[in-house]
Design a protein around this motif. Structure first.
Motif, PDB file in Angstrom:
ATOM      1  N   GLY A 281       0.813  -1.204   0.000  1.00  0.00           N
ATOM      2  CA  GLY A 281       0.000   0.000   0.000  1.00  0.00           C
ATOM      3  C   GLY A 281       0.844   1.250   0.000  1.00  0.00           C
ATOM      4  O   GLY A 281       2.079   1.217   0.084  1.00  0.00           O
ATOM      5  N   SER A 282       0.165   2.358  -0.090  1.00  0.00           N
ATOM      6  CA  SER A 282       0.803   3.668  -0.045  1.00  0.00           C
ATOM      7  C   SER A 282       0.115   4.480   1.047  1.00  0.00           C
ATOM      8  O   SER A 282      -1.097   4.688   0.998  1.00  0.00           O
ATOM      9  N   GLY A 283       0.876   4.857   2.039  1.00  0.00           N
ATOM     10  CA  GLY A 283       0.294   5.642   3.131  1.00  0.00           C
ATOM     11  C   GLY A 283      -0.346   4.803   4.224  1.00  0.00           C
ATOM     12  O   GLY A 283      -1.047   5.329   5.070  1.00  0.00           O
ATOM     13  N   ILE A 284      -0.100   3.478   4.239  1.00  0.00           N
ATOM     14  CA  ILE A 284      -0.705   2.653   5.297  1.00  0.00           C
ATOM     15  C   ILE A 284       0.116   2.715   6.585  1.00  0.00           C
ATOM     16  O   ILE A 284      -0.380   2.393   7.661  1.00  0.00           O
ATOM     17  N   GLY A 285       1.381   3.089   6.468  1.00  0.00           N
ATOM     18  CA  GLY A 285       2.208   3.429   7.612  1.00  0.00           C
ATOM     19  C   GLY A 285       2.081   2.564   8.841  1.00  0.00           C
ATOM     20  O   GLY A 285       2.527   1.424   8.886  1.00  0.00           O
ATOM     21  N   ARG A 286       1.421   3.103   9.857  1.00  0.00           N
ATOM     22  CA  ARG A 286       1.380   2.494  11.186  1.00  0.00           C
ATOM     23  C   ARG A 286       0.693   1.134  11.223  1.00  0.00           C
ATOM     24  O   ARG A 286       0.818   0.398  12.191  1.00  0.00           O
ATOM     25  N   TYR A 287      -0.031   0.756  10.196  1.00  0.00           N
ATOM     26  CA  TYR A 287      -0.698  -0.540  10.178  1.00  0.00           C
ATOM     27  C   TYR A 287       0.289  -1.691  10.012  1.00  0.00           C
ATOM     28  O   TYR A 287      -0.013  -2.826  10.369  1.00  0.00           O
ATOM     29  N   LEU A 288       1.460  -1.430   9.464  1.00  0.00           N
ATOM     30  CA  LEU A 288       2.407  -2.494   9.123  1.00  0.00           C
ATOM     31  C   LEU A 288       3.621  -2.465  10.056  1.00  0.00           C
ATOM     32  O   LEU A 288       4.216  -1.410  10.298  1.00  0.00           O
ATOM     33  N   GLY A 289       3.990  -3.629  10.590  1.00  0.00           N
ATOM     34  CA  GLY A 289       5.252  -3.767  11.310  1.00  0.00           C
ATOM     35  C   GLY A 289       5.402  -2.907  12.537  1.00  0.00           C
ATOM     36  O   GLY A 289       6.502  -2.431  12.832  1.00  0.00           O
ATOM     37  N   LEU A 290       4.316  -2.695  13.272  1.00  0.00           N
ATOM     38  CA  LEU A 290       4.357  -1.841  14.479  1.00  0.00           C
ATOM     39  C   LEU A 290       4.892  -0.448  14.152  1.00  0.00           C
ATOM     40  O   LEU A 290       5.702   0.122  14.893  1.00  0.00           O
ATOM     41  N   ASN A 291       4.425   0.100  13.040  1.00  0.00           N
ATOM     42  CA  ASN A 291       4.777   1.461  12.627  1.00  0.00           C
ATOM     43  C   ASN A 291       6.279   1.628  12.373  1.00  0.00           C
ATOM     44  O   ASN A 291       6.865   2.674  12.675  1.00  0.00           O
ATOM     45  N   THR A 292       6.902   0.593  11.793  1.00  0.00           N
ATOM     46  CA  THR A 292       8.293   0.747  11.365  1.00  0.00           C
ATOM     47  C   THR A 292       8.408   1.880  10.363  1.00  0.00           C
ATOM     48  O   THR A 292       9.369   2.660  10.386  1.00  0.00           O
ATOM     49  N   PHE A 293       7.434   1.986   9.490  1.00  0.00           N
ATOM     50  CA  PHE A 293       7.416   3.017   8.454  1.00  0.00           C
ATOM     51  C   PHE A 293       6.239   3.955   8.712  1.00  0.00           C
ATOM     52  O   PHE A 293       5.154   3.513   9.086  1.00  0.00           O
ATOM     53  N   ASN A 294       6.471   5.230   8.485  1.00  0.00           N
ATOM     54  CA  ASN A 294       5.398   6.201   8.652  1.00  0.00           C
ATOM     55  C   ASN A 294       4.505   6.241   7.420  1.00  0.00           C
ATOM     56  O   ASN A 294       4.876   5.752   6.346  1.00  0.00           O
ATOM     57  N   GLY A 295       3.328   6.822   7.587  1.00  0.00           N
ATOM     58  CA  GLY A 295       2.378   6.854   6.487  1.00  0.00           C
ATOM     59  C   GLY A 295       2.732   7.857   5.411  1.00  0.00           C
ATOM     60  O   GLY A 295       2.404   7.673   4.241  1.00  0.00           O
ATOM     61  N   ALA A 296       3.406   8.932   5.808  1.00  0.00           N
ATOM     62  CA  ALA A 296       3.714  10.002   4.860  1.00  0.00           C
ATOM     63  C   ALA A 296       5.038  10.658   5.246  1.00  0.00           C
ATOM     64  O   ALA A 296       5.603  10.384   6.305  1.00  0.00           O
ATOM     65  N   TYR A 297       5.511  11.516   4.379  1.00  0.00           N
ATOM     66  CA  TYR A 297       6.727  12.285   4.653  1.00  0.00           C
ATOM     67  C   TYR A 297       6.577  13.674   4.037  1.00  0.00           C
ATOM     68  O   TYR A 297       5.773  13.887   3.110  1.00  0.00           O
ATOM     69  N   VAL A 298       7.329  14.625   4.560  1.00  0.00           N
ATOM     70  CA  VAL A 298       7.363  15.970   3.991  1.00  0.00           C
ATOM     71  C   VAL A 298       8.579  16.044   3.075  1.00  0.00           C
ATOM     72  O   VAL A 298       9.722  15.883   3.527  1.00  0.00           O
ATOM     73  N   ASP A 299       8.343  16.247   1.784  1.00  0.00           N
ATOM     74  CA  ASP A 299       9.444  16.225   0.822  1.00  0.00           C
ATOM     75  C   ASP A 299      10.192  17.550   0.803  1.00  0.00           C
ATOM     76  O   ASP A 299       9.887  18.482   1.562  1.00  0.00           O
ATOM     77  N   GLN A 300      11.186  17.651  -0.079  1.00  0.00           N
ATOM     78  CA  GLN A 300      12.025  18.844  -0.136  1.00  0.00           C
ATOM     79  C   GLN A 300      11.261  20.076  -0.594  1.00  0.00           C
ATOM     80  O   GLN A 300      11.736  21.206  -0.422  1.00  0.00           O
ATOM     81  N   ASN A 301      10.082  19.880  -1.192  1.00  0.00           N
ATOM     82  CA  ASN A 301       9.247  21.011  -1.618  1.00  0.00           C
ATOM     83  C   ASN A 301       8.202  21.370  -0.576  1.00  0.00           C
ATOM     84  O   ASN A 301       7.271  22.131  -0.860  1.00  0.00           O
ATOM     85  N   ASN A 302       8.335  20.784   0.613  1.00  0.00           N
ATOM     86  CA  ASN A 302       7.416  21.049   1.719  1.00  0.00           C
ATOM     87  C   ASN A 302       6.002  20.568   1.421  1.00  0.00           C
ATOM     88  O   ASN A 302       5.015  21.165   1.869  1.00  0.00           O
ATOM     89  N   SER A 303       5.901  19.460   0.687  1.00  0.00           N
ATOM     90  CA  SER A 303       4.612  18.859   0.380  1.00  0.00           C
ATOM     91  C   SER A 303       4.482  17.534   1.124  1.00  0.00           C
ATOM     92  O   SER A 303       5.478  16.850   1.401  1.00  0.00           O
ATOM     93  N   LEU A 304       3.242  17.154   1.412  1.00  0.00           N
ATOM     94  CA  LEU A 304       2.971  15.899   2.097  1.00  0.00           C
ATOM     95  C   LEU A 304       2.788  14.794   1.062  1.00  0.00           C
ATOM     96  O   LEU A 304       1.912  14.862   0.203  1.00  0.00           O
ATOM     97  N   GLU A 305       3.632  13.765   1.143  1.00  0.00           N
ATOM     98  CA  GLU A 305       3.593  12.667   0.193  1.00  0.00           C
ATOM     99  C   GLU A 305       3.431  11.346   0.946  1.00  0.00           C
ATOM    100  O   GLU A 305       3.971  11.168   2.042  1.00  0.00           O
TER     101      GLU A 305
END
Length: 397
Positions: A281-305
């Motif tokens: 998935g994309s943006g499922i973040g905390r659902y997988l692996g005890l939140n090893t990966f976050n759902g989103a990130y703020v990129d170099q253009n200050n946008s939420l991806e």
């Protein structure tokens, strides 16, 4: 026997009354509530070898010393750190109540607690720890309302493990407040939204986490469960809104996350079984692996991806005798880190393989031993591993 039953009923009634806040307070209902409680007492003893960093100690002790948490395997350290831990914090209690209402319909409720993860208490003298709420829900007709396992998760594929979870890295594992409707093989839910965002330091490459409850839309899930012969399976989907106030101006930027998970269990005629799952998935973040990966990130253009992630699990259970069995468990989770996450300290993947032997003296008393090796690597090619030998004794009642 009567005295024992009465004592258990009185204890369960007292605890439920204090915790549930009057789940069934109508004294004039057609049928009085029936109370029960169950659970297990479990001792865990483990020797852990952190190959590339410190396990922590005192107030800074790694919470991963209670049970395996993929994101907490140290990487890039100098030397290794061997530690021994004993605890009974996984011991668990279930408090159940059911009754018939005046309209003739049945209603039931459950409250579940254990003692893991809570920071209060220490090991200096008494090893006392506060209880934490795991589940608290009611069921009425086709509805389940309260805090429970996410509808996006398939509990049937959880392997038998000495570790708390076992197949943690690539598995959907989530409890949260929700409203769920079930009909036949289908179930649908709206669940508590929570966005986790990766924030990258442009100088050090360090990655911090922002957890926000700023979204207005709940998470939506749908699941289908089926069976064919010795095979049982499930397919579930998730759609969610991620929201974060990047500029701290009161205006949230949003993104849409989505994912799918497939799980299956095949039971052989001799009692052995295979359990497996695949999640993407994309943006499922905390659902997988005890939140090893976050759902989103703020990129170099200050946008939420949104962040793309995947996970797989596989477990094989083999019965040696009617009382002794073994499980081999493998799990892996990984992320497609792009933009400013490339070259950062963000986790690229984690994986774990474990082998255990379980022996049940009785259906209610089980002893087990497990050897596991876990690995984590980040986008800067820093690696770390954790080797753990763990033993358990568990009495279920």
């Amino acid at each position: 026997m009567l005295q024992k039953t009465l004592t258990k009923s009185l204890v369960a009634s007292a605890v439920l009354a204090s915790l549930a806040g009057g789940l069934a307070t109508n004294a004039h209902a057609a049928e009085g509530p029936e109370w029960s409680f169950s659970g297990y007492v479990k001792l865990d003893a483990m020797i852990s070898d952190y190959g590339d960093g410190s396990a922590g100690s005192g107030t800074d002790k790694n919470i991963g010393r209670q049970f395996y948490i993929p994101s907490l395997t140290p990487v890039g350290g100098q030397g290794d750190d061997q530690v021994t831990d004993f605890h009974a914090r996984q011991s668990r209690f279930f408090f159940d109540v059911k009754q018939q209402l005046e309209n003739g319909e049945d209603i039931s409720g459950r409250i579940e607690i254990d003692f893991l993860t809570v920071p209060s208490g220490d090991e200096r003298i008494t090893n006392s720890y506060a209880p934490r709420l795991r589940q608290a829900y009611l069921t009425y007709k086709n509805w389940m309302i309260g805090q429970a396992w996410s509808n996006f998760q398939d509990l049937s594929i959880l392997p038998e493990s000495v570790d708390f979870v076992g197949a943690t890295d690539g598995m959907v594992f989530m409890r949260q407040p929700q409203v769920r409707y079930s009909s036949g093989a289908w179930s649908f839910s709206i669940e508590n939204p929570e966005t986790t965002v990766s924030l990258v330091d442009p100088v050090s490459g360090g990655v911090s986490r922002a957890a926000t409850g700023e979204g207005i839309m709940p998470d939506f899930t749908a699941k289908y469960k089926g069976a064919s012969g010795n095979l049982s399976y499930s397919v579930a989907g998730l759609v969610r809104q991620l929201a974060y106030d990047i500029d701290s101006d009161g205006s949230d930027e949003t993104a849409t996350g989505y994912g799918v998970t497939l799980g299956g269990k095949f039971a052989f005629d001799n009692g052995n079984d295979i359990r497996a799952s695949f999640t993407a998935g994309s943006g499922i973040g905390r659902y997988l692996g005890l939140n090893t990966f976050n759902g989103a990130y703020v990129d170099q253009n200050n946008s939420l991806e949104t962040l793309d992630v995947m996970g797989v699990t596989f477990a094989y259970r083999h019965n040696w005798t009617d009382k002794t069995r073994s499980n081999i468990v493998y799990s892996r989770g990984w992320a497609d880190n792009t933009d400013n996450l490339e070259g950062s300290l963000a986790t690229e993947f984690t994986q774990r393989i474990g082998f255990n032997v379980m022996h049940s003296v009785d259906k209610k008393l089980t002893f087990g031993g497990e050897l596991s090796l876990a690995q984590r690597e980040n986008e800067s090619d820093q690696e770390g591993d954790l080797t753990r030998l763990q033993f358990m004794a568990m009495y279920s009642f």
